[in-house]
Design a protein around this motif. Structure first.
Motif, mmCIF file in Angstrom:
data_model
loop_
_atom_site.group_PDB
_atom_site.id
_atom_site.type_symbol
_atom_site.label_atom_id
_atom_site.label_comp_id
_atom_site.label_asym_id
_atom_site.label_seq_id
_atom_site.Cartn_x
_atom_site.Cartn_y
_atom_site.Cartn_z
ATOM 1 N N ALA A 1 2.772 4.361 -7.905
ATOM 2 C CA ALA A 1 2.381 5.538 -7.125
ATOM 3 C C ALA A 1 2.000 6.697 -8.042
ATOM 4 O O ALA A 1 2.676 6.971 -9.031
ATOM 5 C CB ALA A 1 3.509 5.970 -6.200
ATOM 6 N N THR A 2 0.903 7.360 -7.704
ATOM 7 C CA THR A 2 0.495 8.556 -8.442
ATOM 8 C C THR A 2 0.476 9.790 -7.541
ATOM 9 O O THR A 2 0.392 10.903 -8.042
ATOM 10 C CB THR A 2 -0.909 8.379 -9.066
ATOM 11 N N LYS A 3 0.541 9.580 -6.212
ATOM 12 C CA LYS A 3 0.493 10.702 -5.277
ATOM 13 C C LYS A 3 1.517 10.505 -4.165
ATOM 14 O O LYS A 3 1.763 9.390 -3.722
ATOM 15 C CB LYS A 3 -0.903 10.840 -4.660
ATOM 16 N N PHE A 4 2.084 11.607 -3.717
ATOM 17 C CA PHE A 4 3.032 11.634 -2.602
ATOM 18 C C PHE A 4 2.309 12.252 -1.412
ATOM 19 O O PHE A 4 1.808 13.378 -1.499
ATOM 20 C CB PHE A 4 4.261 12.461 -2.970
ATOM 21 N N ILE A 5 2.254 11.518 -0.315
ATOM 22 C CA ILE A 5 1.488 11.942 0.856
ATOM 23 C C ILE A 5 2.415 12.115 2.054
ATOM 24 O O ILE A 5 3.196 11.217 2.380
ATOM 25 C CB ILE A 5 0.404 10.893 1.230
ATOM 26 N N THR A 6 2.299 13.243 2.726
ATOM 27 C CA THR A 6 3.006 13.489 3.977
ATOM 28 C C THR A 6 1.995 13.375 5.106
ATOM 29 O O THR A 6 0.960 14.040 5.077
ATOM 30 C CB THR A 6 3.642 14.894 3.987
ATOM 31 N N ILE A 7 2.287 12.521 6.075
ATOM 32 C CA ILE A 7 1.438 12.392 7.269
ATOM 33 C C ILE A 7 2.216 13.029 8.420
ATOM 34 O O ILE A 7 3.274 12.540 8.813
ATOM 35 C CB ILE A 7 1.129 10.912 7.615
ATOM 36 N N ARG A 8 1.692 14.115 8.963
ATOM 37 C CA ARG A 8 2.367 14.838 10.045
ATOM 38 C C ARG A 8 1.469 14.795 11.280
ATOM 39 O O ARG A 8 0.343 15.308 11.254
ATOM 40 C CB ARG A 8 2.622 16.279 9.608
ATOM 41 N N VAL A 9 1.962 14.172 12.337
ATOM 42 C CA VAL A 9 1.219 14.090 13.596
ATOM 43 C C VAL A 9 1.869 15.043 14.591
ATOM 44 O O VAL A 9 3.086 14.999 14.801
ATOM 45 C CB VAL A 9 1.199 12.648 14.149
ATOM 46 N N ASP B 1 -0.039 6.660 -2.617
ATOM 47 C CA ASP B 1 -1.349 6.046 -2.777
ATOM 48 C C ASP B 1 -1.208 4.596 -3.222
ATOM 49 O O ASP B 1 -0.101 4.114 -3.472
ATOM 50 C CB ASP B 1 -2.201 6.853 -3.764
ATOM 51 N N LEU B 2 -2.319 3.902 -3.278
ATOM 52 C CA LEU B 2 -2.362 2.495 -3.683
ATOM 53 C C LEU B 2 -3.233 2.415 -4.935
ATOM 54 O O LEU B 2 -4.443 2.595 -4.865
ATOM 55 C CB LEU B 2 -2.945 1.645 -2.558
ATOM 56 N N SER B 3 -2.592 2.171 -6.060
ATOM 57 C CA SER B 3 -3.268 2.264 -7.351
ATOM 58 C C SER B 3 -3.539 0.899 -7.969
ATOM 59 O O SER B 3 -3.020 -0.121 -7.525
ATOM 60 C CB SER B 3 -2.403 3.082 -8.316
ATOM 61 N N HIS B 4 -4.308 0.905 -9.042
ATOM 62 C CA HIS B 4 -4.528 -0.310 -9.828
ATOM 63 C C HIS B 4 -3.198 -0.853 -10.329
ATOM 64 O O HIS B 4 -2.973 -2.059 -10.345
ATOM 65 C CB HIS B 4 -5.426 -0.024 -11.044
ATOM 66 N N VAL C 1 -1.310 -2.960 -7.804
ATOM 67 C CA VAL C 1 -1.857 -4.310 -7.705
ATOM 68 C C VAL C 1 -1.397 -5.136 -8.894
ATOM 69 O O VAL C 1 -0.956 -6.285 -8.748
ATOM 70 C CB VAL C 1 -3.404 -4.279 -7.607
ATOM 71 N N SER C 2 -1.483 -4.572 -10.093
ATOM 72 C CA SER C 2 -1.063 -5.295 -11.299
ATOM 73 C C SER C 2 0.419 -5.657 -11.253
ATOM 74 O O SER C 2 0.798 -6.796 -11.542
ATOM 75 C CB SER C 2 -1.338 -4.461 -12.548
ATOM 76 N N ILE C 3 1.259 -4.701 -10.894
ATOM 77 C CA ILE C 3 2.700 -4.943 -10.826
ATOM 78 C C ILE C 3 2.997 -6.099 -9.871
ATOM 79 O O ILE C 3 3.800 -6.983 -10.175
ATOM 80 C CB ILE C 3 3.453 -3.673 -10.385
ATOM 81 N N ASN C 4 2.347 -6.088 -8.726
ATOM 82 C CA ASN C 4 2.644 -7.091 -7.699
ATOM 83 C C ASN C 4 1.908 -8.402 -7.899
ATOM 84 O O ASN C 4 2.248 -9.402 -7.266
ATOM 85 C CB ASN C 4 2.385 -6.505 -6.320
ATOM 86 N N ALA C 5 0.919 -8.427 -8.758
ATOM 87 C CA ALA C 5 0.197 -9.669 -9.047
ATOM 88 C C ALA C 5 0.773 -10.413 -10.247
ATOM 89 O O ALA C 5 0.543 -11.604 -10.420
ATOM 90 C CB ALA C 5 -1.280 -9.374 -9.301
ATOM 91 N N ASP C 6 1.552 -9.707 -11.058
ATOM 92 C CA ASP C 6 2.016 -10.267 -12.323
ATOM 93 C C ASP C 6 3.385 -10.933 -12.279
ATOM 94 O O ASP C 6 3.882 -11.346 -13.305
ATOM 95 C CB ASP C 6 2.026 -9.186 -13.410
ATOM 96 N N TYR C 7 4.007 -10.996 -11.135
ATOM 97 C CA TYR C 7 5.304 -11.666 -11.092
ATOM 98 C C TYR C 7 5.416 -12.516 -9.836
ATOM 99 O O TYR C 7 4.709 -12.335 -8.872
ATOM 100 C CB TYR C 7 6.465 -10.647 -11.156
#
Length: 151
Positions: free
Chosen positions: A24-32, A137-140, A143-149
């Motif tokens: 994660a590189t960003k923290f997002i708040t979704i307020r409805v 967010d969804l970063s490169h 994907v790498s962390i979850n593809a490598d193990y």
């Protein structure tokens, strides 16, 4: 008093988990806001928060309003009037009356999207209920962390 203290601690821990998300590189708040029910507000907030296209737009710092609006649209609300939706990135009104807000500029959206913490505020104008969801967010790296193990 104790209930409020525990609720505050739980909120801090929940936010810390999101901030510590894999890659994660960003923290997002979704307020409805102004939903017909709390369940409806959560339904929309989770649709936006879980959207891979929205999450990658945040990673790319891309003020792609179409991705945000599409996620609201496919959240599954019944009798949904897109013309009533208002959407803000932090304090910048970006959509209203079924389209781009009159005063919105791409530069304003870009300035918000470049931040490490962003609030998306969605006003459905359908009632008085609200919900807040936190995501990242969804970063490169994700994907790498979850593809490598293998588990």
């Amino acid at each position: 008093q104790l209930k409020a203290l525990l609720a505050g601690l739980a909120l801090e821990l929940a936010q810390a988990i999101v901030r510590d998300g894999e890659g994660a590189t960003k923290f997002i708040t979704i307020r409805v806001e102004n939903a017909a029910s709390r369940a409806e507000a959560r339904q929309v907030a989770y649709a936006v928060a879980h959207s891979p296209l929205v999450k990658t737009a945040f990673f790319a710092s891309d003020p792609n309003l179409g991705r945000l609006l599409a996620a609201i649209g496919y959240s599954g609300l019944e009798n949904f009037d897109t013309d009533k939706v208002r959407l803000w990135l932090d304090d910048v009104l970006v959509t209203e009356n079924g389209g781009r807000a009159a005063g919105y500029t791409e530069e304003q959206g870009q300035a918000v999207m470049n931040r490490a913490e962003i609030t998306v505020r969605i006003d459905l104008q359908r009632g008085r209920e609200r919900a807040t969801v936190y995501t990242c967010d969804l970063s490169h790296e994700y994907v790498s962390i979850n593809a490598d193990y293998r588990s």
